[in-house]
Design a protein around this motif. Sequence first.
Motif, PDB file in Angstrom:
ATOM      1  N   LYS A 133      40.260   8.489 -15.506  1.00 42.69           N
ATOM      2  CA  LYS A 133      38.917   8.250 -16.029  1.00 42.69           C
ATOM      3  C   LYS A 133      38.360   6.955 -15.443  1.00 42.69           C
ATOM      4  O   LYS A 133      39.110   6.039 -15.109  1.00 42.69           O
ATOM      5  CB  LYS A 133      38.933   8.155 -17.555  1.00 42.69           C
ATOM      6  N   ASN A 134      37.033   6.895 -15.332  1.00 48.84           N
ATOM      7  CA  ASN A 134      36.417   5.677 -14.822  1.00 48.84           C
ATOM      8  C   ASN A 134      36.651   4.531 -15.794  1.00 48.84           C
ATOM      9  O   ASN A 134      36.828   4.739 -17.006  1.00 48.84           O
ATOM     10  CB  ASN A 134      34.920   5.881 -14.599  1.00 48.84           C
ATOM     11  N   TRP A 143      37.899   1.867 -10.141  1.00 50.66           N
ATOM     12  CA  TRP A 143      38.214   3.297 -10.317  1.00 50.66           C
ATOM     13  C   TRP A 143      38.965   3.811  -9.092  1.00 50.66           C
ATOM     14  O   TRP A 143      40.009   4.456  -9.205  1.00 50.66           O
ATOM     15  CB  TRP A 143      36.913   4.044 -10.526  1.00 50.66           C
ATOM     16  N   HIS A 162      34.739  11.460 -15.125  1.00 51.39           N
ATOM     17  CA  HIS A 162      33.650  10.534 -15.436  1.00 51.39           C
ATOM     18  C   HIS A 162      33.304  10.668 -16.903  1.00 51.39           C
ATOM     19  O   HIS A 162      32.974  11.755 -17.374  1.00 51.39           O
ATOM     20  CB  HIS A 162      32.430  10.843 -14.576  1.00 51.39           C
ATOM     21  N   ARG A 163      33.347   9.532 -17.641  1.00 48.83           N
ATOM     22  CA  ARG A 163      33.068   9.547 -19.080  1.00 48.83           C
ATOM     23  C   ARG A 163      32.023   8.518 -19.481  1.00 48.83           C
ATOM     24  O   ARG A 163      31.899   8.149 -20.646  1.00 48.83           O
ATOM     25  CB  ARG A 163      34.362   9.344 -19.868  1.00 48.83           C
ATOM     26  N   TRP A 179      25.395   7.857 -13.502  1.00 49.46           N
ATOM     27  CA  TRP A 179      25.764   8.889 -12.527  1.00 49.46           C
ATOM     28  C   TRP A 179      26.043   8.320 -11.140  1.00 49.46           C
ATOM     29  O   TRP A 179      26.750   8.942 -10.341  1.00 49.46           O
ATOM     30  CB  TRP A 179      24.654   9.939 -12.442  1.00 49.46           C
ATOM     31  N   PRO A 182      30.117   8.198 -10.257  1.00 50.06           N
ATOM     32  CA  PRO A 182      30.842   9.343  -9.699  1.00 50.06           C
ATOM     33  C   PRO A 182      30.276   9.807  -8.365  1.00 50.06           C
ATOM     34  O   PRO A 182      31.028  10.288  -7.512  1.00 50.06           O
ATOM     35  CB  PRO A 182      30.692  10.427 -10.777  1.00 50.06           C
ATOM     36  N   MET A 194      36.335  16.120  -9.128  1.00 47.74           N
ATOM     37  CA  MET A 194      35.588  15.290 -10.064  1.00 47.74           C
ATOM     38  C   MET A 194      35.130  16.135 -11.249  1.00 47.74           C
ATOM     39  O   MET A 194      34.413  17.123 -11.073  1.00 47.74           O
ATOM     40  CB  MET A 194      34.359  14.688  -9.370  1.00 47.74           C
ATOM     41  N   CYS A 196      33.642  16.030 -15.475  1.00 50.28           N
ATOM     42  CA  CYS A 196      32.838  15.217 -16.381  1.00 50.28           C
ATOM     43  C   CYS A 196      33.329  15.375 -17.813  1.00 50.28           C
ATOM     44  O   CYS A 196      33.685  16.486 -18.236  1.00 50.28           O
ATOM     45  CB  CYS A 196      31.361  15.627 -16.295  1.00 50.28           C
TER      46      CYS A 196
END
Length: 358
Positions: A133-134, A143, A162-163, A179, A182, A194, A196
């Motif tokens: 996760k970022n 990341w 991506h959270r 956004w 990512p 990738m 979400c």
Amino acid sequence: MRKQVLNEWGLKADPLFLAAGPCSAESEEQVLETAKALAEAGVSFLRAGIWKPRTRPGSFEGVGPEGLVWLERARAETGLKIGTEVAEPAHVEACLEHRLDVLWIGARTTTNPFSVQAIADALKGTDIPVFVKNPMSADVALWMGAVERLANAGLTRLGAIHRGVSSSLEMRYRNAPAWKMPIELMRCMPDLPMICDPSHICGKAGLIPAIAQEAMDLLFDGLMIEVHPNPPEALSDAAQQLTPKQFSELIDGLQLPHEKSESSSFIHRMSALRDGVDELDSQMLELLGRRMDVVREMGALKREQNISTLQLDRWTEILQDRVTRGELLNLSEPFVQQLMQSIHEEAIRQQEKDRIGL
């Protein structure tokens, strides 16, 4: 294609990679009920939190290794693959002992390179799929570094989740979608799958469908969504969890866009529009260059009079004026603020460069 990579890992991703399940494993009954409800929904694996890194002590912090037994039983009874988040080597060892199919590293852990390295060392000699996760902040390099640490440990089946990122600003989401993070990671690591996590971006179940669709429009390979048989009774993150029925409705309603079109009329028209954008970008850069010429003259005048580079009242006036002008041009306030802040930062850099003689 990244989706094909996920298929090769044994995590079905055609047409969409889906990880779903409760924020936290709370009881064996809850895990099994969720798994059975999701078994026919085409999910790639059942997700459930076993250890929960909570901001303050005293809240529910997960059931611990006992929950891994529940996940194993869910896999045996439904055929679903199973996965959870790990934050330290002891978590990794427990998950490997119970033969979990997928692991992921959470945002709080990604933020700490020491923790990521310890997990990478614990995973050496394995090749279990691991998603990252970022980090909590909008730091793409951090990341990317976490992914690289795992790759350096010999892991080859790696992906990103991506959270969203934390923000002090008031907004409708729990975490800012951000956004650009990512998108930049996809540019730098184009082969990295990738997915979400709209649950953590949104923080509210009702917002999830729109963010999930936006992720699809941005060429994400799949989704990780929190699903609970009775969200109001959930022990963690109750507001952002969907029921199995809501999850199915969301997936059924998603539109999966194509990256390219074979239509000659579309290609011709798009090419003309892109040429127009290129020309406008060129004009915009020329204007910015001319603006910086004026800024440097202003800097020279300030130096002559020993006036500070930063003129706070003037900057506040500019920012308010440009936001108002931007609204008239259908430009959002956050965008105009970010744009003007970047321009202002470069203006200060230009003036300071001349002031200190660089």
